[in-house]
Motif scaffolding. Sequence first.
Motif, PDB file in Angstrom:
ATOM      1  N   LEU A  82       7.803   0.005  -2.755  1.00 43.29           N
ATOM      2  CA  LEU A  82       6.845   0.450  -1.747  1.00 43.29           C
ATOM      3  C   LEU A  82       6.171  -0.747  -1.085  1.00 43.29           C
ATOM      4  N   CYS A  84       3.135  -2.306  -2.761  1.00 42.47           N
ATOM      5  CA  CYS A  84       1.831  -2.591  -3.365  1.00 42.47           C
ATOM      6  C   CYS A  84       1.831  -2.317  -4.865  1.00 42.47           C
ATOM      7  N   GLN A 111       6.846  -0.390   3.034  1.00 40.96           N
ATOM      8  CA  GLN A 111       5.714  -0.741   3.901  1.00 40.96           C
ATOM      9  C   GLN A 111       6.111  -1.795   4.934  1.00 40.96           C
ATOM     10  N   ASP A 112       6.958  -2.733   4.558  1.00 43.29           N
ATOM     11  CA  ASP A 112       7.405  -3.772   5.500  1.00 43.29           C
ATOM     12  C   ASP A 112       8.400  -3.232   6.514  1.00 43.29           C
TER      13      ASP A 112
END
Length: 387
Positions: A82, A84, A111-112
């Motif tokens: 994810l 994090c 997320q990136d």
Amino acid sequence: MNFMGYRRPDGTAGIRNHVLVLPTVNCANQVARGIATNVRGAVWVEHQHGCSQLGEDAQQTARAFIGHGIHPNVYGIVVAGLGCEVIRAQDVAAAIRRHCPYKPVHTIIIQDEGGSNKAIRAGTAAAQAMMIAASALQREAIDAGALILGTECGGSDACSGLSGNPALGTASDLLIDAGGTAILAETAELIGAEHIIAERAVNAAVREQCYATIRAFEDSAKTMGVDMRGSNPTPGNIEGGLSSIEEKSLGCVYKGGTKPLQAVIGWAERISAKGLVFMDTPGNDIEQLTGMVAGGCHICVFTTGRGTPTGSPIAPTIKVATNTAMFQRMRDNMDLNAGTIITGEETVAQVGQRIFAEMLAVASGKLTKAEVLGQNDFAIMRIGPSM
């Protein structure tokens, strides 16, 4: 004595050529599933961990991920995270590259990438390229001594210790005689039979480690206020005719055959010794299977009296029925029948030879029932609380 497998650049042997999509956190499960289902032949796992874990517990989870990534049955791997979480996808990917610099490894961070859909598209492209390259490899003859066998029994019944488990012990001995390795696990189900396996240790240190490991497992249950000798066997085991954990253990230990015990290792630790090795695992089928495969088992033989469909995403799992009635009832799941020992049609030695022959056939490419059904069971053993 040979099987037809894939020789890897580091000298190890694979019996499958999987492209594995591995989420390092449960938040990435759906992306991993999306990638794998887009690419014919790719496999994936799902789990509930990878974040909110601390210390040795987190390290152990990471070890299981890395063990699957570097496994010789895996040609290439897409690691999905994810962004994090505690156990980061980029760290797992880096560890896989350090161990196997020849292996294709691609990292996807949701997320990136800008969300799930973009992550699935990027991961699909990487997995597709790996699958095309993997399909070009050819099997070659490899000595059976390269194989590592995981032994397992689940849904045991009163026949397990009389048919399936002794026959699997014979197959285990045959593999060790050929120069290979066999893993005996399920610490919870060696309670009451400690002396049988420990007294076969190659030296005093291994013998004491064996006793200490089994004692510590039982003590860990006592800290929860639970006496394992009163809570195991399970209701299904009792319905199948087992009366106590000691009776269950005396049948379970047969899977380890008769060879000397060479080493005792922890859950999901790398298997480096030849011969018989004891891995400290729970009796839980899927946590045990995951630990043995993460350690390097190429193939598992799973005896069962009540019947179970369990299978690993990357290591073929051969199901051996301990009684003919269940074999006939669950033919979709069972590969072999050891119930012929109970009916007097075959001896333990004959069924053991049959299991060994099936192991070599499966190692050469024959699919197990669990593979045909797409069983991709995967479970992490936890030793700490979630934060």
